[in-house]
Each structure stands twice: as C-alpha cells, then as structure tokens.
Enzyme design. Structure first.
Site, PDB file in Angstrom:
ATOM      1  N   ARG A 154      -3.104  15.228 -36.417  1.00 47.36           N
ATOM      2  CA  ARG A 154      -2.748  14.013 -36.304  1.00 47.36           C
ATOM      3  C   ARG A 154      -3.588  13.988 -36.090  1.00 47.36           C
ATOM      4  O   ARG A 154      -4.132  11.955 -36.095  1.00 47.36           O
ATOM      5  CB  ARG A 154      -1.081  13.594 -34.933  1.00 47.36           C
ATOM      6  CG  ARG A 154      -0.201  13.644 -35.789  1.00 47.36           C
ATOM      7  CD  ARG A 154       0.915  13.966 -34.504  1.00 47.36           C
ATOM      8  NE  ARG A 154       0.463  12.756 -33.673  1.00 47.36           N
ATOM      9  CZ  ARG A 154       1.586  11.451 -34.373  1.00 47.36           C
ATOM     10  NH1 ARG A 154       2.707  11.635 -35.156  1.00 47.36           N
ATOM     11  NH2 ARG A 154       1.134  10.350 -32.998  1.00 47.36           N
ATOM     12  N   ARG A 166     -14.420  14.144 -35.681  1.00 53.71           N
ATOM     13  CA  ARG A 166     -15.063  13.540 -36.275  1.00 53.71           C
ATOM     14  C   ARG A 166     -16.686  13.680 -35.523  1.00 53.71           C
ATOM     15  O   ARG A 166     -17.283  13.755 -34.344  1.00 53.71           O
ATOM     16  CB  ARG A 166     -14.973  11.762 -35.791  1.00 53.71           C
ATOM     17  CG  ARG A 166     -14.293  11.648 -36.300  1.00 53.71           C
ATOM     18  CD  ARG A 166     -14.536   9.889 -36.719  1.00 53.71           C
ATOM     19  NE  ARG A 166     -13.388   9.216 -37.135  1.00 53.71           N
ATOM     20  CZ  ARG A 166     -12.385   8.605 -36.179  1.00 53.71           C
ATOM     21  NH1 ARG A 166     -12.792   7.969 -35.035  1.00 53.71           N
ATOM     22  NH2 ARG A 166     -11.838   8.180 -36.446  1.00 53.71           N
ATOM     23  N   ARG A 169      11.297  16.074 -26.548  1.00 53.89           N
ATOM     24  CA  ARG A 169      10.587  16.356 -25.363  1.00 53.89           C
ATOM     25  C   ARG A 169      10.907  14.335 -25.166  1.00 53.89           C
ATOM     26  O   ARG A 169      10.856  13.602 -25.586  1.00 53.89           O
ATOM     27  CB  ARG A 169       9.098  15.615 -25.922  1.00 53.89           C
ATOM     28  CG  ARG A 169       8.809  17.637 -25.742  1.00 53.89           C
ATOM     29  CD  ARG A 169       8.574  18.531 -25.186  1.00 53.89           C
ATOM     30  NE  ARG A 169       7.863  18.762 -23.916  1.00 53.89           N
ATOM     31  CZ  ARG A 169       8.418  19.437 -22.458  1.00 53.89           C
ATOM     32  NH1 ARG A 169       8.924  19.703 -22.042  1.00 53.89           N
ATOM     33  NH2 ARG A 169       7.697  18.219 -21.605  1.00 53.89           N
ATOM     34  N   ARG A 204      -0.879  10.432 -19.369  1.00 53.99           N
ATOM     35  CA  ARG A 204      -2.010   9.477 -19.531  1.00 53.99           C
ATOM     36  C   ARG A 204      -1.324   7.970 -18.506  1.00 53.99           C
ATOM     37  O   ARG A 204      -0.554   8.081 -18.593  1.00 53.99           O
ATOM     38  CB  ARG A 204      -2.260   9.163 -20.980  1.00 53.99           C
ATOM     39  CG  ARG A 204      -0.419   8.853 -21.863  1.00 53.99           C
ATOM     40  CD  ARG A 204      -1.124   8.438 -23.190  1.00 53.99           C
ATOM     41  NE  ARG A 204       0.475   8.942 -24.186  1.00 53.99           N
ATOM     42  CZ  ARG A 204       0.566   8.946 -24.815  1.00 53.99           C
ATOM     43  NH1 ARG A 204      -0.688   9.197 -25.837  1.00 53.99           N
ATOM     44  NH2 ARG A 204       1.846   9.227 -25.797  1.00 53.99           N
ATOM     45  N   GLU A 218       3.030   8.028 -17.644  1.00 51.56           N
ATOM     46  CA  GLU A 218       3.826   9.456 -18.395  1.00 51.56           C
ATOM     47  C   GLU A 218       3.729  10.352 -17.959  1.00 51.56           C
ATOM     48  O   GLU A 218       2.890  11.120 -17.913  1.00 51.56           O
ATOM     49  CB  GLU A 218       3.251   8.785 -20.038  1.00 51.56           C
ATOM     50  CG  GLU A 218       3.161   8.244 -20.608  1.00 51.56           C
ATOM     51  CD  GLU A 218       3.021   7.093 -22.513  1.00 51.56           C
ATOM     52  OE1 GLU A 218       3.379   8.597 -22.658  1.00 51.56           O
ATOM     53  OE2 GLU A 218       2.712   6.845 -22.452  1.00 51.56           O
ATOM     54  N   TYR A 276       8.562  14.087 -36.309  1.00 50.63           N
ATOM     55  CA  TYR A 276       7.256  13.563 -35.343  1.00 50.63           C
ATOM     56  C   TYR A 276       6.706  11.785 -36.162  1.00 50.63           C
ATOM     57  O   TYR A 276       5.533  12.375 -36.474  1.00 50.63           O
ATOM     58  CB  TYR A 276       6.518  13.657 -35.189  1.00 50.63           C
ATOM     59  CG  TYR A 276       5.586  13.407 -33.823  1.00 50.63           C
ATOM     60  CD1 TYR A 276       4.746  12.591 -33.185  1.00 50.63           C
ATOM     61  CD2 TYR A 276       4.945  14.983 -33.668  1.00 50.63           C
ATOM     62  CE1 TYR A 276       4.769  12.322 -32.762  1.00 50.63           C
ATOM     63  CE2 TYR A 276       3.567  14.464 -32.686  1.00 50.63           C
ATOM     64  CZ  TYR A 276       3.702  12.691 -32.064  1.00 50.63           C
ATOM     65  OH  TYR A 276       2.530  12.805 -30.998  1.00 50.63           O
ATOM     66  N   ASP A 291       5.214   8.188 -37.449  1.00 51.83           N
ATOM     67  CA  ASP A 291       4.757   6.238 -37.261  1.00 51.83           C
ATOM     68  C   ASP A 291       4.881   5.979 -37.331  1.00 51.83           C
ATOM     69  O   ASP A 291       5.766   5.808 -38.014  1.00 51.83           O
ATOM     70  CB  ASP A 291       3.236   6.805 -37.408  1.00 51.83           C
ATOM     71  CG  ASP A 291       2.595   7.765 -36.099  1.00 51.83           C
ATOM     72  OD1 ASP A 291       2.073   8.294 -35.430  1.00 51.83           O
ATOM     73  OD2 ASP A 291       1.329   8.250 -37.480  1.00 51.83           O
TER      74      ASP A 291
HETATM   75  N1  UDP Z   1      -3.673  15.569 -27.515  1.00 56.19           N
HETATM   76  C1  UDP Z   1      -4.372  16.787 -27.002  1.00 56.19           C
HETATM   77  N2  UDP Z   1      -5.452  16.332 -25.900  1.00 56.19           N
HETATM   78  C2  UDP Z   1      -5.478  14.783 -26.403  1.00 56.19           C
HETATM   79  C3  UDP Z   1      -4.387  13.903 -27.327  1.00 56.19           C
HETATM   80  C4  UDP Z   1      -3.756  14.468 -27.707  1.00 56.19           C
HETATM   81  O1  UDP Z   1      -4.122  17.434 -26.909  1.00 56.19           O
HETATM   82  O2  UDP Z   1      -6.283  14.036 -25.333  1.00 56.19           O
HETATM   83  C5  UDP Z   1      -3.022  16.205 -29.035  1.00 56.19           C
HETATM   84  C6  UDP Z   1      -1.292  16.860 -28.600  1.00 56.19           C
HETATM   85  O3  UDP Z   1      -1.400  17.831 -28.865  1.00 56.19           O
HETATM   86  C7  UDP Z   1      -0.491  15.428 -29.009  1.00 56.19           C
HETATM   87  C8  UDP Z   1      -1.402  15.430 -30.184  1.00 56.19           C
HETATM   88  O4  UDP Z   1      -2.772  15.445 -30.102  1.00 56.19           O
HETATM   89  O5  UDP Z   1       0.705  16.278 -29.093  1.00 56.19           O
HETATM   90  C9  UDP Z   1      -0.574  13.769 -30.314  1.00 56.19           C
HETATM   91  O6  UDP Z   1      -1.132  13.470 -29.379  1.00 56.19           O
HETATM   92  P1  UDP Z   1      -1.225  11.755 -29.678  1.00 56.19           P
HETATM   93  O7  UDP Z   1      -2.096  10.824 -29.173  1.00 56.19           O
HETATM   94  O8  UDP Z   1      -1.146  11.644 -31.861  1.00 56.19           O
HETATM   95  O9  UDP Z   1       0.610  11.665 -29.258  1.00 56.19           O
HETATM   96  P2  UDP Z   1       1.759  10.410 -28.670  1.00 56.19           P
HETATM   97  O10 UDP Z   1       0.142   9.244 -29.723  1.00 56.19           O
HETATM   98  O11 UDP Z   1       2.477  10.233 -30.344  1.00 56.19           O
HETATM   99  O12 UDP Z   1       2.379  10.778 -27.839  1.00 56.19           O
END
Ligand code: UDP
Length: 366
Positions: free
Chosen positions: A167, A171, A244, A275, A300, A348, A350
């Site tokens: 996802r 870069r 989850r 986060r 969270e 999952y 968006d």
């Molecule tokens: N992820 C990670 N470190 C980070 C941010 C994301 O390893 O700092 C990984 C983690 O496996 C997570 C996935 O990327 O489940 C998707 O993160 P995203 O932020 O897209 O998830 P959402 O915002 O949907 O909770």
C-alpha cells in the site's frame, strides 16, 4: 408493492454513495444505521472548533479522476497532503520509506537496499517481512516497519500477507507525500457534510440495528444493500472472521500545536500505541494553526477485535480468506441482498475504491 426499492444498511460512504446514485435514477431508498449518526467511520465530531476523526484518521486520495470529480461535486476539498513522520525511540524519520543511512543520492540508497536484500537471501517474497526487506532493506524494516506492523496487526510480519506493505510507496526522492496518487485532500466542510450532501432527500433512520430487526426491515424493501460485517449477517455460523480494532484515546490540550503535523507513527514495539493524530493539522495550515489555542490529539491502540468492539481492519490471511469464501457462498445464495463495502466484502479498502464500487453497483442496478 414494497415501500422501498432499496433498504441500505449502513450510512457510511458506500451506503451513502449507493443511495445517492439510486435516488438519481428514481429508486426509493431507506438508509438505516445502528449508530446515532451518519457517515460511518468517516464521521467527525467538532471539539473546540476542530473536526475530530472519531473513528480514525481518513485522508482522501485517489488516482481516479472520475472519483475525484465525483466527490468534489458534494464538497470542496482542501490541500492537505499526508506527510507523516516516524518516531523510533526519539529518532525522527520521514515517511514514506525514503532516505536513511545518511546517503545522499538515489543510487547510493538503491545500492544499500540491494546489498541488504541480497544478504537476506530473498528471491520471491512470501510474507510481509520478506516483501518489506525486498523493498527497503533490513535497516528500514527493523526501525520503521517491524515494530509498527507487529503492533498494528498483533502478529509478526512473517505471518502477514505481503500486499499490506505494498500500500505504501517506496521512493528514491525527497518527496514526503505519503501517497502516490494525483489527487488528495480533506473536505474543507468536513466529512459529515459530504455524507449529508450525498444523502440529501433520502430517508435515514438512525439508532436502527438491522440484525436486531431483520424481519420487519426486510419486509419494507425489495432489495437490501448490506454494508455491515458479512459474518455478523450470517450470525457467525462458521465462526467469526478476525478484525483488528482500535481504541482511541482522545485528549483536548490547551496548546496550539502539539506535534507539528497530523500524523506521527511510533514505530518501536515497546511504545503501546501505534500513532498520534493531531486533528487540526488536517484542516489548518501554516501559521493559522496558532489561531486556535486548543488542539485535540488521539492516540491509537491497536487491539484484537472482540464482540461489542468496532471492527476496523480485516485480517486477510489464509485462515480468514478461507472462512470468507464460505461466507461468500452463503451470500450468493441470499436473494435480493447485495454485500458491499469494507466490512461486507472484508477487504482493506481505501475510501476512493469504496466510492468507485458503490457507483458501479448503482450503475448495474439502474
Ligand atoms: N506501516 C509500517 N510503518 C509505518 C506505517 C505503516 O510498517 O510507519 C505498514 C504497516 O504494516 C501498516 C501498513 O504499512 O499496516 C499500512 O499502513 P497505513 O498507514 O496505510 O494504514 P492505515 O492508515 O490504513 O491504518
């Protein structure tokens, strides 16, 4: 004749888009939701003049121009660009996964990743860990992915499907935009107003739990569009799918700027939350942030879903995929019921693909 053509179970994004499109072609719709408010998980609550994302941060992003134009008919979007940072034991890193190790050029970074990937001996990534190391090498994996992912999913990266990590962009530029999509933003008027606009002129009944009043509600409409969890619809007859859930610790602080950006990921495993969201940064930029002496933050905590909790993320591993297939077979046998959205499809998604799918469904029904 039944009173409604469609009973739409769930006033979230999928249900609201479908209701709007169906109404446009003359269908009679009733939207119900078990919550006391519309907008599903994109619902926001105003606290001290700040729109607080009650069920987790939602940042709209898409490459699909038609979807972007579609949502912009209902709400003007601001220029928010997601550029979160990661905090690993007090070290701050930019996201998405870009430069580390003090390298200066893209070529140096690529060489470093190639070397780490070769050392790990991965050819065909079989799980999230191998996929992550293949994409970014072991150092970034250890500091920014391993702990965060373990906390978010409650299991090691070796037991998770590789697609989750795909996802996120990797870069070799200094661009800190978390998404690759051409269009991104947050409705300037808030997400609730977007859903209000979609549902304008459609009958909505809140505090109404479909599963508790199934018979009476089904009698009112010719078709049902069900957006709740698919396993709940079938009374968990094959057992519960895993989700989850997230516990949010919302706090209002008398401080104008707490962390300097909307999203800070805490990537170390020993920090209990994944986060911290500071909501005002989704809608106020630059020095305007200081105009409001208050701020609202949300920590969270990712947890295993148990009955009574909100299901947020489907766990698309092998066991759950097999279980889902069995529920989908039941769903196909169900007459006049369509299952759609993140929970009913157990995907999952968006927001943009949710809209696309609801629009497509409505077009097929017209
Ligand atoms: N992820 C990670 N470190 C980070 C941010 C994301 O390893 O700092 C990984 C983690 O496996 C997570 C996935 O990327 O489940 C998707 O993160 P995203 O932020 O897209 O998830 P959402 O915002 O949907 O909770």
């Amino acid at each position: 004749m039944k009173q409604y053509d469609y009973l739409i179970v769930g006033a979230g994004l999928y249900g609201a888009v479908f209701a709007h499109e169906a109404k446009k072609v003359g269908k009679r719709c009733l939207v119900i939701d078990k919550r006391a408010h519309i907008a599903g998980n994109i619902y926001t609550e105003e606290v001290e003049g700040i729109n607080v994302h009650r069920y987790g941060a939602h940042i709209f992003h898409t490459n699909n121009k038609a979807v972007w134009q579609y949502v912009n008919q209902f709400a003007e979007f601001n220029r928010y660009t997601n550029s979160p940072v990661a905090n690993y034991h007090g070290e701050i890193y930019n996201l998405p996964f870009n430069m580390m190790w003090g390298v200066v050029t893209p070529a140096e970074a690529k060489a470093k990743i190639e070397q780490q990937r070769a050392e790990a001996g991965i050819t065909e990534p079989k799980n999230l860990e191998e996929q992550a190391i293949s994409l970014v090498g072991t150092d970034i994996y250890e500091k920014l992915i391993k702990g965060y992912t373990g906390k978010q999913w409650g299991r090691p990266c070796t037991e998770l499907p590789a697609f989750i990590i795909k996802r996120l962009p990797v870069r070799f530029t200094y661009d800190n935009n978390y998404f690759n999509d051409a269009h991104q933003g947050i409705p300037a008027v808030g997400y609730n107003a977007l859903i209000d606009a979609l549902l304008e002129g459609t009958k909505v009944r809140l505090d109404t739990d479909f599963l508790l009043h199934r018979e009476a509600l089904t009698a009112e409409a010719a078709h049902i569009v069900y957006t709740g969890p698919i396993d709940a619809y079938f009374n968990y007859c094959y057992g519960a799918l895993e989700y989850r859930s997230v516990r949010f610790e919302h706090e209002t602080l008398q401080e104008s700027n707490h962390q300097g950006c909307a999203v800070v990921n805490y990537t170390a495993h020993d920090v209990p939350f994944t986060r911290i969201i500071e909501h005002k940064h989704f809608e106020t930029f630059g020095s305007a942030v200081n105009d409001n002496p208050f701020t609202v933050i949300s920590r969270e905590y990712s947890t295993e879903w148990k009955p009574g909790m909100e299901p947020y993320y489907p766990v698309n591993d092998e066991r759950n995929s097999a279980l889902l297939a069995r529920y989908q077979q039941l769903a196909q046998q169900e007459k006049n019921v369509i299952f759609g959205g993140r929970l009913a499809e157990y995907r999952y998604y968006d927001m943009a693909p949710v809209i696309r799918r609801a629009m497509d469904l409505a077009a097929r029904q017209a």
